[in-house]
Design an enzyme around this catalytic site. Structure first.
Site, PDB file in Angstrom:
ATOM      1  N   ALA A  24       0.816  -1.219   0.000  1.00 35.48           N
ATOM      2  CA  ALA A  24       0.000   0.000   0.000  1.00 35.48           C
ATOM      3  C   ALA A  24       0.853   1.274   0.000  1.00 35.48           C
ATOM      4  O   ALA A  24       0.426   2.314  -0.498  1.00 35.48           O
ATOM      5  CB  ALA A  24      -0.927  -0.013   1.216  1.00 35.48           C
ATOM      6  N   PHE A  35      -2.851   1.199   5.214  1.00 37.67           N
ATOM      7  CA  PHE A  35      -3.652   0.742   6.351  1.00 37.67           C
ATOM      8  C   PHE A  35      -3.084   1.215   7.684  1.00 37.67           C
ATOM      9  O   PHE A  35      -3.795   1.662   8.558  1.00 37.67           O
ATOM     10  CB  PHE A  35      -3.706  -0.797   6.373  1.00 37.67           C
ATOM     11  CG  PHE A  35      -4.810  -1.368   5.519  1.00 37.67           C
ATOM     12  CD1 PHE A  35      -5.800  -0.565   4.991  1.00 37.67           C
ATOM     13  CD2 PHE A  35      -4.857  -2.727   5.262  1.00 37.67           C
ATOM     14  CE1 PHE A  35      -6.814  -1.092   4.219  1.00 37.67           C
ATOM     15  CE2 PHE A  35      -5.873  -3.269   4.488  1.00 37.67           C
ATOM     16  CZ  PHE A  35      -6.848  -2.447   3.964  1.00 37.67           C
ATOM     17  N   ILE A 105      -5.000  -3.087  -4.492  1.00 33.74           N
ATOM     18  CA  ILE A 105      -6.258  -3.411  -5.170  1.00 33.74           C
ATOM     19  C   ILE A 105      -6.693  -2.253  -6.062  1.00 33.74           C
ATOM     20  O   ILE A 105      -7.782  -2.267  -6.620  1.00 33.74           O
ATOM     21  CB  ILE A 105      -7.363  -3.681  -4.107  1.00 33.74           C
ATOM     22  CG1 ILE A 105      -7.495  -2.468  -3.154  1.00 33.74           C
ATOM     23  CG2 ILE A 105      -7.041  -4.955  -3.321  1.00 33.74           C
ATOM     24  CD1 ILE A 105      -8.679  -2.538  -2.211  1.00 33.74           C
ATOM     25  N   HIS A 123      -4.268  -9.709  -3.643  1.00 40.93           N
ATOM     26  CA  HIS A 123      -5.419  -9.446  -2.774  1.00 40.93           C
ATOM     27  C   HIS A 123      -6.637  -8.988  -3.573  1.00 40.93           C
ATOM     28  O   HIS A 123      -7.498  -8.293  -3.056  1.00 40.93           O
ATOM     29  CB  HIS A 123      -5.041  -8.412  -1.702  1.00 40.93           C
ATOM     30  CG  HIS A 123      -4.020  -8.935  -0.728  1.00 40.93           C
ATOM     31  ND1 HIS A 123      -3.318  -8.146   0.136  1.00 40.93           N
ATOM     32  CD2 HIS A 123      -3.600 -10.209  -0.487  1.00 40.93           C
ATOM     33  CE1 HIS A 123      -2.491  -8.898   0.861  1.00 40.93           C
ATOM     34  NE2 HIS A 123      -2.646 -10.142   0.496  1.00 40.93           N
ATOM     35  N   CYS A 134     -22.573 -17.297  -7.322  1.00 40.04           N
ATOM     36  CA  CYS A 134     -22.363 -17.937  -8.630  1.00 40.04           C
ATOM     37  C   CYS A 134     -21.075 -17.478  -9.311  1.00 40.04           C
ATOM     38  O   CYS A 134     -20.702 -18.024 -10.346  1.00 40.04           O
ATOM     39  CB  CYS A 134     -23.560 -17.689  -9.554  1.00 40.04           C
ATOM     40  SG  CYS A 134     -23.680 -15.986 -10.146  1.00 40.04           S
ATOM     41  N   CYS A 159     -28.631 -14.751  -9.754  1.00 40.43           N
ATOM     42  CA  CYS A 159     -28.987 -15.707  -8.693  1.00 40.43           C
ATOM     43  C   CYS A 159     -29.360 -15.017  -7.371  1.00 40.43           C
ATOM     44  O   CYS A 159     -29.640 -15.712  -6.388  1.00 40.43           O
ATOM     45  CB  CYS A 159     -27.833 -16.674  -8.460  1.00 40.43           C
ATOM     46  SG  CYS A 159     -26.435 -15.915  -7.627  1.00 40.43           S
ATOM     47  N   SER A 197       5.814  -1.828   1.595  1.00 42.20           N
ATOM     48  CA  SER A 197       5.013  -2.805   2.350  1.00 42.20           C
ATOM     49  C   SER A 197       5.570  -2.960   3.757  1.00 42.20           C
ATOM     50  O   SER A 197       6.787  -3.058   3.938  1.00 42.20           O
ATOM     51  CB  SER A 197       5.018  -4.167   1.644  1.00 42.20           C
ATOM     52  OG  SER A 197       4.312  -5.112   2.433  1.00 42.20           O
ATOM     53  N   SER A 198       4.654  -3.019   4.730  1.00 36.87           N
ATOM     54  CA  SER A 198       5.087  -3.223   6.121  1.00 36.87           C
ATOM     55  C   SER A 198       5.546  -4.669   6.343  1.00 36.87           C
ATOM     56  O   SER A 198       6.131  -4.982   7.360  1.00 36.87           O
ATOM     57  CB  SER A 198       3.935  -2.894   7.075  1.00 36.87           C
ATOM     58  OG  SER A 198       2.845  -3.755   6.816  1.00 36.87           O
TER      59      SER A 198
END
Ligand code: NAD
Length: 264
Positions: A24, A35, A105, A123, A134, A159, A197-198
């Site tokens: 992130a 985060f 993401i 992720h 479905c 559905c 990244s942590s």
């Protein structure tokens, strides 16, 4: 720092398989909060509200989830790639990228010109929505339009199953194909570069270890220390954008014969 940047550039130049592992922190300079930093997502939300089990458990939880997901999606949609994304896009154009394993993401790698086959979205992605019943896939925008019109919890046209952004929530299974592919690429590479990244979210955070165990050089570029800094061959505590821009600039100059010999 200059010497480390030159060395990473030299390693990129000579490596046969370079894997970039993104977190992130790669996207904070594009205005998307991570985060765990102050002001990040966990300062404003309770992580439990993102648990998959809670999403499945009740309509009320699903409604709350979609409110939070919508709030996070809007800045993501508008975000532009920053110099770090652009540098990774450039690595692909230079033929110096085996793949990007991304925990993000936000889809910014694609906006920076990386091709679909080079990006492993570990992720999932916020660009799509899937039916948990479905598996039908929807474009995210189409579903956001429904929410704008007053739908609180969207469901599947076919559905009536619950729809959820195609991201992996806490408690949700990791995508099998992507996870296997990411481990495979990590084990085969000879240079593994962590950016932003942590390295605390598992199983993603075990991938640098897999690379290192199989003989790759490990580079960590992160603003704050990580639990694996002591294992890395080079650690740069700096911002992703300016650091990656300088590294790729150096790769260019090394390629065009403009740089000196670097040992180690
Ligand atoms: P994290 O929030 O745990 O850690 C981010 C790390 O990046 C921190 O250690 C911080 O020091 C560093 N950082 C922040 N800004 C930086 C910058 N400009 N340059 C260099 N380093 C910087 O993030 P994580 O390790 O990716 O793991 C958490 C989870 O967050 C992942 O599962 C991911 O799916 C999710 N996430 C993704 C996004 C996104 O798609 N952009 C945003 C928030 C969270």
């Amino acid at each position: 720092m200059k010497e480390q940047i030159e060395k990473v550039a030299e390693w990129i130049k000579t490596a046969k398989r370079v894997v970039v592992f993104a977190g992130a922190g790669l996207s904070t300079e594009s205005g998307i909060p991570d985060f765990r930093s102050p002001g990040g997502v966990w300062d404003r939300y309770n992580p439990e509200d993102f648990y998959f089990q809670n999403f499945l458990a009740s309509e009320t939880s699903r409604e709350k989830y979609w409110q939070m997901a919508t709030e996070m999606y809007e800045p993501m949609k508008k975000a532009r790639p920053n110099p770090a994304h652009i540098a990774i896009g450039e690595m692909e154009r230079l033929g110096k990228l085996d793949c990007v394993i991304t925990q993000n993401i936000d889809g910014l790698h694609f906006k920076a010109g990386n091709s679909e086959e080079k990006v492993i979205e570990l992720h999932g992605t916020a660009r799509y929505v899937t039916c948990l019943n479905c598996g039908k896939r929807y474009d995210r925008e189409e579903i956001q339009e429904r929410l704008k019109k007053g739908v609180k919890v969207p469901d599947c046209d076919d559905c009536r199953g619950p729809l959820k952004p195609a991201t992996i929530s806490f408690g949700q299974s990791m995508p099998e194909r992507e996870t296997q592919e990411a481990y495979h690429r990590s084990s085969l590479c000879d240079l593994f570069i962590v950016i932003g990244s942590s390295l605390v979210v598992q199983p993603a955070a075990s991938m640098p270890l897999v690379a290192k165990k199989n003989g790759a050089k490990l580079v960590i570029i992160n603003r704050d220390p990580t639990p694996y800094d002591h294992l890395a061959d080079i650690v740069i505590h700096g911002l992703a954008g300016p650091t990656m821009a300088r590294i790729v600039e150096e790769v260019h100059s090394v390629r065009s014969g403009g740089s000196k010999e670097i040992s180690g």
